[in-house]
Design an enzyme around this catalytic site. Structure first.
Site, PDB file in Angstrom:
ATOM      1  N   CYS A 268       0.820  -1.209   0.000  1.00 31.40           N
ATOM      2  CA  CYS A 268       0.000   0.000   0.000  1.00 31.40           C
ATOM      3  C   CYS A 268       0.858   1.266   0.000  1.00 31.40           C
ATOM      4  O   CYS A 268       1.572   1.539  -0.952  1.00 31.40           O
ATOM      5  CB  CYS A 268      -0.977  -0.030   1.173  1.00 31.40           C
ATOM      6  SG  CYS A 268      -2.280   1.217   1.089  1.00 31.40           S
ATOM      7  N   ALA A 269       0.822   2.048   1.075  1.00 28.00           N
ATOM      8  CA  ALA A 269       1.611   3.270   1.173  1.00 28.00           C
ATOM      9  C   ALA A 269       3.016   3.020   1.693  1.00 28.00           C
ATOM     10  O   ALA A 269       3.875   3.905   1.613  1.00 28.00           O
ATOM     11  CB  ALA A 269       0.902   4.284   2.076  1.00 28.00           C
TER      12      ALA A 269
END
Length: 182
Positions: free
Chosen positions: A101-102
């Site tokens: 994800c991030a």
């Protein structure tokens, strides 16, 4: 036997952190939940999780380190100098470093994406200066493993099992995951 450390920071994405822990443990792979600063870490959806241990500055006991995304969790990981130094040391030692994800922003800050292909949550690539962004759900480039987000957490986790010498496909079958695509 392989050993994995999953690093939890306040504001982590619960699915991206707990899914790898669950799947790796089902595969018989030792997996520690490591709190970056606290013994109990609360996710971005207000779920508190009790850690197995606290980060002590070293990750040398692990064959793989997993970094969950979620905000602000990924930013807390990115901004922790001790974690960045430990990731650089373990990457230089040839350990797997995985981020979802991030969390690839952490790999970028640590200088681990230079010359590497990676993926991340859509739009996060604008926060990453190194590497070549891909849109695949999971990208493995050498010992760097990245994935897109919460919806890819199961597939990401099965890939981690495979990379550590387990059978992710068999586990996916046992967990009925493979039937989702029939």
């Amino acid at each position: 036997m392989a050993k994995v450390g999953v690093i939890f920071a306040q504001g982590f994405e619960e699915i991206e952190a707990l899914t790898p822990v669950d799947v790796l443990r089902r595969a018989g792979i030792e997996c520690d939940m490591i709190g970056l600063t606290d013994q109990t870490v609360t996710g971005s959806h207000a779920i508190p999780v009790l850690m197995d241990k606290a980060f002590d500055g070293s990750l040398s006991d692990y064959d793989m380190i997993v970094l969950p995304g979620g905000l602000p969790g990924a930013h807390h990981l990115r901004d922790h100098e001790g974690l960045i130094a430990a990731l650089q040391k373990e990457a230089a030692a040839g350990k797997y470093i995985a981020a979802i994800c991030a969390a690839p922003v952490v790999l970028d800050r640590a200088g681990l994406l230079e010359g590497k292909n990676y993926t991340c949550f859509p739009g996060q690539e604008s926060n990453i200066q190194q590497g070549q962004h891909q849109t695949d759900l999971i990208v493995v480039d050498g010992k760097i493993v990245t994935s897109r987000g919460a919806g890819t957490a199961m597939a990401f986790s099965y890939k981690l099992v495979d990379l550590l010498g387990g059978d992710g496909n068999q586990l996916a079958h046992t967990m009925v995951y493979d039937q989702l695509f029939q």
